[in-house]
Scaffold this motif. Structure first.
Motif, PDB file in Angstrom:
ATOM      1  N   SER A  98      37.036  38.105  36.674  1.00 32.82           N
ATOM      2  CA  SER A  98      36.524  36.852  37.262  1.00 32.82           C
ATOM      3  C   SER A  98      37.378  35.688  36.793  1.00 32.82           C
ATOM      4  O   SER A  98      38.132  35.796  35.822  1.00 32.82           O
ATOM      5  N   LYS A 102      41.938  30.843  43.242  1.00 32.35           N
ATOM      6  CA  LYS A 102      41.520  31.088  44.641  1.00 32.35           C
ATOM      7  C   LYS A 102      42.700  31.501  45.520  1.00 32.35           C
ATOM      8  O   LYS A 102      42.551  32.194  46.509  1.00 32.35           O
ATOM      9  N   VAL A 126      35.867  38.114  48.980  1.00 39.56           N
ATOM     10  CA  VAL A 126      36.163  36.902  49.752  1.00 39.56           C
ATOM     11  C   VAL A 126      34.908  36.422  50.465  1.00 39.56           C
ATOM     12  O   VAL A 126      34.002  37.202  50.743  1.00 39.56           O
ATOM     13  N   ASP A 127      34.874  35.140  50.752  1.00 38.08           N
ATOM     14  CA  ASP A 127      33.778  34.559  51.517  1.00 38.08           C
ATOM     15  C   ASP A 127      33.856  35.085  52.948  1.00 38.08           C
ATOM     16  O   ASP A 127      34.904  35.004  53.583  1.00 38.08           O
ATOM     17  N   VAL A 132      38.066  32.809  52.191  1.00 37.40           N
ATOM     18  CA  VAL A 132      38.662  32.332  50.935  1.00 37.40           C
ATOM     19  C   VAL A 132      38.182  33.209  49.771  1.00 37.40           C
ATOM     20  O   VAL A 132      37.028  33.614  49.726  1.00 37.40           O
ATOM     21  N   SER A 133      39.075  33.496  48.835  1.00 34.53           N
ATOM     22  CA  SER A 133      38.734  34.304  47.660  1.00 34.53           C
ATOM     23  C   SER A 133      37.621  33.643  46.856  1.00 34.53           C
ATOM     24  O   SER A 133      37.571  32.424  46.714  1.00 34.53           O
ATOM     25  N   ARG A 134      36.713  34.492  46.321  1.00 32.65           N
ATOM     26  CA  ARG A 134      35.663  33.976  45.434  1.00 32.65           C
ATOM     27  C   ARG A 134      36.134  33.979  43.977  1.00 32.65           C
ATOM     28  O   ARG A 134      35.370  33.656  43.068  1.00 32.65           O
ATOM     29  N   GLY A 135      37.382  34.412  43.746  1.00 34.77           N
ATOM     30  CA  GLY A 135      37.900  34.436  42.378  1.00 34.77           C
ATOM     31  C   GLY A 135      37.405  35.604  41.545  1.00 34.77           C
ATOM     32  O   GLY A 135      37.529  35.618  40.330  1.00 34.77           O
TER      33      GLY A 135
END
Length: 323
Positions: A98, A102, A126-127, A132-135
């Motif tokens: 985690s 992004k 990803v969202d 977009v990446s959620r990290g």
């Protein structure tokens, strides 16, 4: 015994309806097969969505990976790779990451981790709407020792482009510890609210908090759904039961198969219907075999917009305390 590490393949994400004969036929087109097995649920006989194919010749196994890995079958994209022997040296080699920048994609994450060993699979959450990446990501190494090296080398470090240090730790399934018990919240946690769990015990809440910034859907809300309060979790080890809320009245089981199938082996889906109209009452259940795949499905699908509805997805909980 002959070394079958170069001839034995594992095939993941098979369509639910695919038979062992169809699996053999597909892979048999590339070479002679010594054995082929579709893995099924011992009780229901349903396919668990994966199988094994053992070729006579190593060259044919290699050809099958290059030809069939990534093949689209119905709604699934199958994954073909070498099946590794089940030994202590390769168990628990899956890492949870985690705090990733992004902008970091799957390829960049693999590059960062590949210095420590051979990566079997990787995934970045990803969202569903923005892409977009959620990290947050998962990395599975070939061997436990490689994963340990990666934790030592990267936990608390700042990769290029990161504002904060990243967290790298083992993503062990709690199912290895006490079966279904960890699925439900302990009574004290329920009484004082769902957000006060000890972090080391309830990894999924951490995963969802990291993924969303806030907890979108508290499992406590399930108790408010008529007819659901106090529903049991089923036998430990039977799989991980996921609760899906805010389905449309016309939703049927195929919707749930299509939503959850891409994340891993789904053993059962059920839409709860009104007895008189036979329409969906707005919720259903999905059972998945693997904890990490279930966690990933929840993190990706909670808050997902299906038609004009926003889904609420969480592990199913049950009332633990006595009346």
């Amino acid at each position: 015994m002959a070394d079958d590490s170069k001839t034995n393949l594992i095939v993941n994400y098979l369509p639910q309806s695919m038979s062992q004969e169809e699996l053999r036929s597909l892979f048999g087109s590339l070479g002679d097969i010594e054995s082929c097995k579709l893995v099924r649920d011992k009780v229901t006989g349903q396919s668990l969505g994966y199988g094994f194919v053992n070729y006579v010749e190593a060259g044919d196994a290699d050809k099958a990976i290059s030809t069939l890995n990534g093949l689209k079958l119905q709604t699934k994209t199958i994954k073909v790779s070498y099946a590794r022997p089940s030994s202590a040296s390769i168990r628990d080699a899956n890492l949870y990451v985690s705090g990733l920048p992004k902008a970091m994609g799957q390829k960049e994450m693999e590059q960062l981790f590949s210095q420590y060993g051979r990566i079997i699979t990787s995934r970045i959450l990803v969202d569903q709407v923005t892409g977009v990446s959620r990290g947050v990501g998962f990395i599975r190494f070939d061997k436990r020792v490689e994963a340990e090296e990666a934790v030592r080398g990267l936990h608390g470090q700042k990769p290029l482009g990161a504002a904060e240090p990243i967290t790298v730790k083992f993503a062990n399934s709690p199912g290895q510890k006490s079966g279904g018990a960890l699925l439900s919240l302990c009574p004290s946690a329920r009484r004082y609210g769902a957000l006060h769990h000890p972090p080391q015990r309830f990894r999924l809440d951490n995963l969802l908090n990291v993924a969303y910034g806030v907890k979108r859907f508290s499992p406590l809300a399930i108790e408010a759904v008529p007819g659901l309060a106090g529903v049991g979790l089923g036998a430990p080890g039977a799989g991980w039961c996921i609760f899906v809320y805010n389905l449309a009245p016309e939703a049927d089981e195929s919707v749930l198969w299509q939503l959850f199938g891409p994340f891993g082996a789904v053993t059962n889906v059920k839409v709860i219907r009104d007895f008189t109209t036979n329409k969906c009452k707005g919720f259903g259940f999905v059972t998945m075999t693997n904890y990490e795949e279930a966690a990933m499905a929840i993190a990706s699908l909670n808050g997902y917009r299906l038609g004009d509805r926003v889904l609420q997805v969480s592990f199913k909980t049950s009332k633990q305390h006595k009346a």
